[in-house]
Design a protein around this motif. Structure first.
Motif, PDB file in Angstrom:
ATOM      1  N   LEU A  29       0.825  -1.207   0.000  1.00 27.56           N
ATOM      2  CA  LEU A  29       0.000   0.000   0.000  1.00 27.56           C
ATOM      3  C   LEU A  29       0.861   1.260   0.000  1.00 27.56           C
ATOM      4  N   THR A  30       2.074   1.118   0.531  1.00 28.92           N
ATOM      5  CA  THR A  30       3.001   2.256   0.518  1.00 28.92           C
ATOM      6  C   THR A  30       4.324   1.772  -0.061  1.00 28.92           C
ATOM      7  N   GLY A  31       5.187   2.705  -0.367  1.00 32.19           N
ATOM      8  CA  GLY A  31       6.510   2.341  -0.863  1.00 32.19           C
ATOM      9  C   GLY A  31       6.557   2.223  -2.380  1.00 32.19           C
ATOM     10  N   ALA A  56       3.599   0.967  -4.575  1.00 34.79           N
ATOM     11  CA  ALA A  56       2.256   1.332  -4.110  1.00 34.79           C
ATOM     12  C   ALA A  56       1.268   1.583  -5.235  1.00 34.79           C
ATOM     13  N   ALA A 111      -0.844  -1.329  -6.347  1.00 30.84           N
ATOM     14  CA  ALA A 111      -1.699  -2.052  -5.395  1.00 30.84           C
ATOM     15  C   ALA A 111      -3.191  -1.967  -5.712  1.00 30.84           C
ATOM     16  N   ASP A 163      -0.102  -3.903   5.298  1.00 32.13           N
ATOM     17  CA  ASP A 163       0.743  -3.207   4.334  1.00 32.13           C
ATOM     18  C   ASP A 163       2.182  -3.685   4.503  1.00 32.13           C
ATOM     19  N   GLN A 209       4.705  -2.312   2.846  1.00 35.81           N
ATOM     20  CA  GLN A 209       5.572  -1.193   2.460  1.00 35.81           C
ATOM     21  C   GLN A 209       6.480  -1.543   1.285  1.00 35.81           C
ATOM     22  N   SER A 210       6.057  -2.443   0.445  1.00 31.07           N
ATOM     23  CA  SER A 210       6.835  -2.869  -0.728  1.00 31.07           C
ATOM     24  C   SER A 210       8.145  -3.547  -0.338  1.00 31.07           C
ATOM     25  N   TRP A 250      -0.627  -1.879  12.957  1.00 30.68           N
ATOM     26  CA  TRP A 250      -0.957  -2.783  11.874  1.00 30.68           C
ATOM     27  C   TRP A 250      -2.253  -3.523  12.183  1.00 30.68           C
ATOM     28  N   SER A 289      -3.760   4.904  -4.345  1.00 33.57           N
ATOM     29  CA  SER A 289      -2.450   5.140  -4.951  1.00 33.57           C
ATOM     30  C   SER A 289      -2.465   4.921  -6.463  1.00 33.57           C
ATOM     31  N   PHE A 291       3.112   9.024  -4.322  1.00 36.26           N
ATOM     32  CA  PHE A 291       4.510   8.828  -3.941  1.00 36.26           C
ATOM     33  C   PHE A 291       5.461   9.420  -4.973  1.00 36.26           C
TER      34      PHE A 291
END
Ligand SMILES: Nc1ncnc2c1ncn2[C@@H]1O[C@H](COP(=O)(O)OP(=O)(O)OP(=O)(O)O)[C@@H](O)[C@H]1O
Ligand SMILES: Nc1ncnc2c1ncn2[C@@H]1O[C@H](COP(=O)(O)OP(=O)(O)OP(=O)(O)O)[C@@H](O)[C@H]1O
Ligand SMILES: CC(C)C[C@H](N)C(=O)O
Ligand SMILES: [Mg+2]
Ligand SMILES: [Mg+2]
Lengths: 239, 241, 368, 302, 297
Positions: free
Chosen positions: C12-14, C17, C20, C55, C57-58, D265, E125, E223
């Protein structure tokens, strides 16, 4: 016996000649004064001796060893320590810790923490800062920080101290105390001093010999009395 | 125009300090227009702290500062400069990476000081020829004393009505000390008002119309400069020998 | 009925993302549909499904930890796949250790075959060696005689290139330009000028999303003239056509699914449902792969229940009926779906190669 | 005194707990502990250079990355422990080689330079891998999690021990002097260049090994991942949240970070980054001395 | 002739790249110079600007040219908010200010994380994009899409305008004083608070404008900002932190070095070239290309 021998030191910044062919020597245990108008090159000379500035020409030797080209820390460990005219305390640590580092790394380079602490406290006592040992160095007043400069130089265990205007900003009474302190240090520890001071009373009272600089050029060298009588010096220095 | 009898500036009941530490306690001071007023005291007495409080660099915790009849206790530093209260700080605070000339020009940045900057710059160079020689040198590479001259010069560029000189002769050679004191005389003659803090207590008190002895953040004694010089306690504590 | 809990981690992040959403959307669409139909058929009993998601974070190391947590702490009943080859590869040992089957989806590398067969399967047909071979054949059949290859240095691009170049040679297609560039490239003027000057009649841009966009914009500016233009990853994104419009018409990209393949009765309904729910077309790669992998899992569970060994057995042996047609695994790989290519044709993605699955004929690119 | 007591009792307790953990048998717990140990090892090693000398490095990941790369090159040819040693050694040698020029750069320039260096190293390795025709490399037969955990735990302990030793040694005092004022330090005899270099090299070795172990955990090497700048940022974050002044800081910071992300989380899988960001800001603004500052205040009150 | 075409086209590419670097770096440099805060979230403001353009166009049909102003207002307003809300008080206390400066990188890292993930949460995203001014113009051997011309034009005007403003307006002198030495600036009568507030708003607004420009040519994701932060950092470090003029020069220099460097060698070496150059410059001149250093006394 000669402890410091300066031969033909020159230094220029771009076109500006800050020092021109300066030579002199300092006897062990002496107090050697340096005077000259603002910008005459006194601090620059200190920086050359202490290794912070590489001279454009000439050499400096300490106890018959050439020290030109050595790094400041090496020179310090050989026994020369300077103070900074514009003070540079280790502001974020305590006054005591300031001098402890000095004792750990300076010429005496103690490896024992206890020893270093003792040497440090002694240095603080010598300059009258023992009461502020636990303060942060940054909280000292300007004159306090000047004293700390001396204490730190002392704590290195150096045989020769270069003091750059440590009396600037002191009241006359405090200057008198400082004169007493330095004389006492010289006697008790057999130290050699070089002194830059604009407080003439102090310089005259303390120095054995004085070198006068004008625009980086040595114009006179001699006893305080000789210097005080020198017309060139009077002209450029007192106007 | 305030009348001669009315002080240009008064500080009353001022206390201030750093963080939790109180340095100044209940300070009362008044400065007559066109006079030289000296602050004398041992190291750490609080002279610099008082100067900073007057300049607005430190907030007043209590008490009041009045200037030219107006309460300026809460006025920010830059407005005080705009009104003519100019500090020449201890430790110089020059713009180290700017040239000498740029430093001087920055001194004249407030509206009141913006007219004929060129002329006043030239006048300043006459007063301090060294600054002219080095007008392009970076201020930070000037010698200690040269920087002190620059700081004074920069302060004067602001067209001050009152100059707060904090240790202006610190690190100056005797010839320059003389010169600074003659500048002080000149300024006084030109009608400037001066508040001076000086370690060279004798010189300061000699030059001063009025003096204050500060001890531990309090005013201990005050009176005309000459009278203070003659007091035995003052001599013993501050003048030496 | 107690819900069947299905865990997965998503980037979801990184770094990854932006990929996703295509995958998450497909998962959630599947969840909606299954629940609306009364639940997941678990060996005959219908139970609702719910996802447990985290998530990563990649970051492969995070993903490893998350799947451990899903298996041992959350004790989920089933697992769904994360995004990207690296994370799939990092998970393989964990799955074997816990003997927990997972149908992968968005991973493509010949290295996948080095993974010991067991608890992970890869339904994608975008395996670099096959892509290289098929692409060369495809180009040959369209009369391409020389190709300029511009390639990102990221693993998938490089891997494809390593198989593509020899394959082109075998087909007698010259490669006058063969250049690499880093992922953070900001300007392609030099490369495209070189490409134009070479006179190559194909431009193979082994790109990732951000450079796919950059390429299309600058190719238009500099007037790339080759009739055969491929852009690797990003061209299937909804935003690609939105941002670049007409100019990307007739660009070729990799992918093996299209809603317009009549032979796959489930394809169109999936497209419609997705469009209805998200107001945009599904990504022909990631969304389709994600949805397929859930269909496979669903069909395996229907016969095997939730017993891990039985599921493994089922996935390894059954033939599945998916939006991408029938799928069957040999070892870790899907061997049924041919490696194919898509082309953007007037706003929709059409399969143009190979002939066995094509939905439209290939059209040369005539301008930007 | 109380501070000493706390450390004397707390330290060994932590070590014992760490050693006992794998026998609890929960993989998930061990996974967290592995992570915790990794962050402690990294943050503690970072603090040897950065907290002590004030040379704040934003490129600490470079040592992990180099370690990973050397490990993947040597593993298989050499036995695993030797390959790990090579990883650490390589990182140390790299620090030694680049240290002299790099450590002349100060303040914010240093911060950004270190970041740039890490990116440069990453790109160079990507280039090397590309020209070797390698796209990503896999490790098979990696040891089980408990073995890896023990290694990582050992690294955390070693890193902490190194931090303690440095802090209480002559070296540590010299480094602090450098942080406070480098010219003055030199003038009182501190061999600044040598000390900085020693700190740089010491700080590099453990991350090098960590890089290798981390690879065994993910069984996958790709340069962009191995040099992920987020790792560098996380290290600095943990050090600050924990408090830069003490050896406890990095431990508390890592603990807080790992526990927090674990908690967040579970509860708010989507929001946790936002919450982490907000916490970070709050810490910088309102708790400048970090978590270890809290402890000190408590101790001072007693 | 062929060569000529290539080189004018390259020149154009270099100018576009350079002007974008210069513009993004300008905002960062202003904020660093006056507040001594390393705003690692700078690129995320660029991202915010890009989203403003996208949503204004998609929801309200507002052309991106107008979004230039909207984004400037939004990002500038954000700058104002955090200045008044957080920094004003902290920066006026020397002890707190020093701490803040040392930790600003991490502080803004927090801001960056919040912005990125906040936007990601709000808008997902998914990459976005829109078409605007993408017709190709040809002149003097250069082919240029309208949006890139616009980027070049706006960036050039802003950079030059800022330089002229700082050179000739008194504010420029105030800014200079604050950049050099905040405590001394107050002493000479500069309203430090106002200068700081104005620069943080301007710096943020410039980032927002850059974002709108970028969104016309690149895809938009939550990002997307980090690379801009990095590029801007590299640029201002090359020029010397806080040196506005040198920062702009360095921005263009980087654009040229990148473009022509790639042309002379190979695109593969792009990142190695840029970071290598950056590292080399710092190793040779630790205060940046135009930075000054003076000896301790
Ligand atoms: N880096 C430099 N660049 C240019 N000029 C310099 C530099 N450093 C020093 N100078 C000049 O060299 C001269 C000598 O400086 P120095 O600091 O040695 O004087 P000083 O005798 O110590 O004066 P003071 O009594 O005022 O401290 C001065 O005129 C100064 O401006
Ligand atoms: N930044 C600071 N933080 C904390 N305490 C300070 C600070 N600056 C000064 N002090 C303290 O305030 C007191 C008064 O200092 P101040 O500088 O006003 O004295 P002064 O009279 O000007 O002395 P000097 O003659 O040495 O300049 C001193 O005890 C000093 O230690
Ligand atoms: C084609 C896709 C399956 C590629 C995959 N998402 C990766 O880059 O790892
Ligand atoms: Mg001097
Ligand atoms: Mg004072």
């Amino acid at each position: 016996m000669t402890i410091l021998d300066v031969q033909g030191i020159s230094k220029s910044f771009g076109g500006l000649k800050a020092l021109t062919n300066v030579s002199f020597s300092v006897e062990e245990g002496a107090i050697f004064g340096l005077m000259g108008a603002n910008g005459a090159g006194k601090t620059t000379l200190f920086a050359v001796i202490a290794g912070q500035i590489k001279p454009s020409g000439g050499s400096v030797s300490f106890r018959n060893r050439t020290i030109t080209g050595k790094r400041p820390d090496q020179i310090c460990r050989l026994g020369i320590s300077r103070t900074f005219q514009i003070v540079r305390p280790f502001a974020g640590i305590s006054v005591l810790d300031n001098v402890i580092v000095s004792a750990l790394y300076g010429a005496a380079a103690s490896n024992s923490h206890a020893e270093a602490r003792e040497a440090g406290i002694a240095a603080l006592e010598a300059v009258g800062l023992a009461g502020s040992a636990d303060k942060l160095a940054g909280e000292l007043t300007l004159s306090g920080q000047k004293r700390l400069e001396i204490a730190r130089a002392l704590a290195t265990g150096a045989e020769m101290l270069l003091l750059d205007e440590v009396m600037a900003g002191l009241t006359p009474t405090e200057v008198e105390e400082m004169i007493a302190t330095l004389s006492e240090l010289r006697r008790a520890r057999n130290l050699t001093f070089m002194l830059v001071e604009h407080v003439m009373g102090a310089l005259m009272a303390l120095s054995d010999r004085i070198l006068a600089l004008d625009h980086g050029v040595p114009i006179a060298i001699g006893t305080p009395a000789e210097i005080a009588a020198n017309p060139d010096v009077l002209k450029v220095y007192f106007g | 125009m305030s009348s001669a009898s009315e002080p240009l500036m008064t500080v009353s009941g001022l206390s201030s300090g750093y963080g939790p530490v109180t340095i100044l306690r209940d300070i009362d001071i008044s400065v007559a227009p066109g006079s030289v007023t000296a602050l004398v005291g041992a190291n750490g007495a609080g002279k610099t702290t008082l100067m900073k409080a007057i300049a607005g660099l430190l907030p007043a915790w209590s008490g009041a500062i009045r200037f030219d009849g107006k309460d300026i206790t809460r006025v920010p530093t830059h407005e005080r400069v705009g009104q003519g209260i100019v500090l020449v700080p201890e430790g110089r605070m020059v713009f180290t990476l700017l040239s000498v000339e740029q430093n001087l020009r920055l001194g004249a940045i407030t509206p009141r000081a913006r007219d004929n900057i060129g002329d006043r710059l030239e006048a300043m160079f006459k007063r301090f020829p060294r600054l002219q020689e080095r007008r392009r040198q970076l201020a930070g590479s000037m010698s200690g004393g040269e920087q002190q001259m620059l700081a004074i010069g920069r302060g004067l560029m602001a067209k001050p009505r009152i100059v707060l000189l904090d240790e202006p002769t610190l690190g100056l050679a005797p010839i320059m000390v003389k010169q600074v004191f003659s500048v002080i005389e000149e300024l006084k003659a030109d009608g400037y008002t001066i508040l001076l803090s000086e370690q060279n207590s004798r010189l300061a008190l000699e030059a001063a119309d009025h003096g204050y002895i500060i001890e531990n953040g309090r005013v201990q004694l005050s009176g005309p400069g000459r009278e203070l010089i003659d007091m035995p306690d003052v001599r013993r504590l501050y003048l030496g020998r | 009925e107690e819900p069947v809990r299905i865990g997965y981690s998503m980037s979801l992040t990184g770094l990854f993302a932006q990929a996703a959403p295509s995958q998450v959307n497909a998962y959630e669409l599947w969840e909606d549909q299954v629940n609306a139909a009364g639940g997941l058929d678990v060996g005959g009993v219908k139970r609702p499904v719910e996802f447990v998601t985290y998530d990563d974070q990649s970051n492969p190391a995070n993903a490893v930890r998350i799947y451990e947590k899903l298996i041992t702490e959350d004790k989920v009943d089933l697992l769904a796949a994360p995004w990207s080859t690296p994370i799939h590869l990092a998970l393989a040992p964990i799955l074997s250790r816990h003997k927990f089957p997972m149908v992968g989806n968005t991973a493509a590398s010949v290295q996948l075959r080095e993974v010991a067969p067991g608890y992970i399967w890869f339904p994608t047909a975008v395996i670099p060696d096959k892509v290289g071979e098929e692409l060369a054949a495809f180009m040959k059949s369209k009369g391409v005689t020389s190709a300029a290859i511009l390639s990102n240095v990221l693993p998938l691009s490089q891997e494809i290139k390593s198989f593509l170049v020899p394959a082109l040679e075998k087909q007698g297609i010259a490669v006058p330009v063969n250049e690499n560039y880093p992922p953070d490239i900001k300007d392609l003027t030099t490369l495209l000028t070189q490409t134009n000057e070479s006179g190559a009649d194909a431009v193979i841009m082994l790109s990732y999303p951000s450079d796919s966009f950059l390429f299309a914009a600058q190719a238009k500016e500099l007037g790339v003239k080759a009739p055969f233009v491929l852009s690797l990853i990003g061209a299937t994104f909804g935003s690609y056509q939105q941002a670049l419009g007409e100019s990307v018409n007739n660009i070729v990209t990799v992918g093996h699914w299209s809603p317009n393949q009549a032979a796959w009765p489930k394809a169109k309904p999936f497209f419609d449902a997705y469009k209805a729910k998200y107001n945009e077309a599904p990504d022909a790669l990631d969304s389709a792969l994600a949805y397929m992998s859930m269909e496979i899992l669903q069909q395996a569970v229907a016969t095997a229940g939730l017993d891990k060994e039985k599921i493994r057995e089922a996935v390894s042996t059954m033939t599945f009926d998916t939006i991408n047609g029938p799928i069957k695994f040999e070892g870790v790989q899907n061997t049924m779906t041919p490696t194919s290519f898509l082309q953007i044709q007037d706003g929709s993605l059409e399969l143009v190669w190979p002939d066995s699955v094509k939905t439209k004929d290939f059209r040369p690119k005539t301008g930007w | 005194m109380t501070k000493l007591n706390l450390d004397i009792i707390g330290g060994p307790l932590l070590v014992l707990a760490g050693l006992a953990l794998p026998f609890a048998g929960a993989d998930y717990l061990m996974g967290i502990a592995f992570n915790l140990a990794m962050w402690i090892a990294l943050t503690q090693s970072w603090s040897i250079l950065s907290a002590m000398t004030g040379y704040v490095s934003l490129g600490h990941v470079v040592f992990c990355g180099i370690g990973s790369y050397v490990f993947i090159l040597t593993n298989g040819t050499l036995p695993m422990p030797v390959a790990l040693a090579c990883a650490g050694l390589a990182a140390g040698v790299m620090a030694l080689v680049i240290g002299l020029p790099v450590l002349r750069v100060r303040g914010p320039y240093f911060v950004i330079l270190t970041f740039g260096l890490a990116e440069l190293a990453k790109n160079v390795i990507v280039q090397i891998e590309t020209s070797l025709g390698q796209f990503s490399r896999l490790i098979f037969d990696a040891p089980a999690l408990d073995t890896l955990y023990f290694i990582m735990f050992g690294l955390a302990v070693a890193s902490t021990a190194a931090a303690v030793l440095v802090r209480h040694s002559k070296l540590g005092r010299g480094l602090v002097a450098i942080r406070e004022n480098e010219e003055a330090a030199e003038a009182i005899g501190v061999p600044v260049t040598r000390l900085k270099l020693i700190a740089f090299v010491v700080a590099a070795i453990i991350p090098g090994i960590v890089g290798g172990v981390l690879l065994l955990r993910t069984s996958y090497f790709e340069a962009a991942q191995a040099f992920d700048p987020v790792i560098s940022f996380s290290i600095v974050t943990m050090a600050i949240v924990g408090g830069m002044g003490t050896v406890r800081g990095p431990i508390l910071g890592s603990l807080a970070f790992v526990l927090l992300s674990e908690l967040l989380w579970a509860r708010f899988p989507q929001l946790y980054m936002i919450i982490l960001g907000a916490l970070l800001i709050l810490f910088i603004l309102f708790m400048p001395r970090g978590l270890s500052g809290l402890f000190e205040r408590r101790e001072a009150r007693r | 002739m062929e060569f000529n075409t290539v080189s004018t086209q390259l020149l154009f590419a270099a100018l576009v790249a350079g002007s974008l670097y210069a513009l993004v770096a300008l905002g960062l440099n202003l904020v660093y110079g006056t507040l001594r805060l390393l705003n690692i979230a700078h690129g995320d403001l660029v991202m915010i600007g890009a989203y403003v353009a996208f949503w204004m166009l998609s929801l309200l049909g507002m052309p991106p040219v107008l979004s230039l102003f909207a984004a400037a207002a939004l990002c500038g307003g954000f700058g104002w908010l955090i200045y008044v809300g957080i920094f004003r008080k902290l920066l006026s206390t020397p002890a707190l200010a020093r701490r803040l400066e040392a930790n600003s990188l991490i502080l803004f890292y927090g801001v960056s994380v919040i912005l990125q993930n906040g936007v990601s949460l709000a808008f997902t995203s998914t990459a976005r994009g829109y078409q605007y001014l993408n017709e190709v113009h040809r002149f003097a051997g250069v082919a240029a899409s309208g949006n890139r011309l616009m980027l070049l034009g706006v960036a050039l005007v802003l950079c030059l305008g800022m330089l002229l403003f700082l050179r000739f307006h008194l504010f420029g002198w105030s800014l200079r004083a604050v950049i050099e030495r905040r405590d001394a600036a107050a002493v000479v009568g500069v309203d430090v608070d106002r200068v700081q507030m104005a620069t943080i708003c301007t710096g943020f607004a410039i980032a927002g404008v850059a974002g709108v420009l970028v969104s016309m040519t690149e895809q938009i994701t939550p990002f997307m900002g980090f690379p801009f932060t990095i590029a801007a950092l590299v640029v201002i470090v090359l020029g010397g932190l806080g040196n506005i003029f040198a920062g702009i020069v360095a921005g263009f220099a980087l654009g040229f070095i990148e473009t022509f460097g790639i042309a002379a060698t190979s695109a593969t070496y792009r990142s190695i070239l840029i970071y290598g150059l950056f590292v080399a410059v710092l190793l040779l001149r630790p205060q940046g290309l135009f930075g000054k250093a003076i000896q301790a006394r």
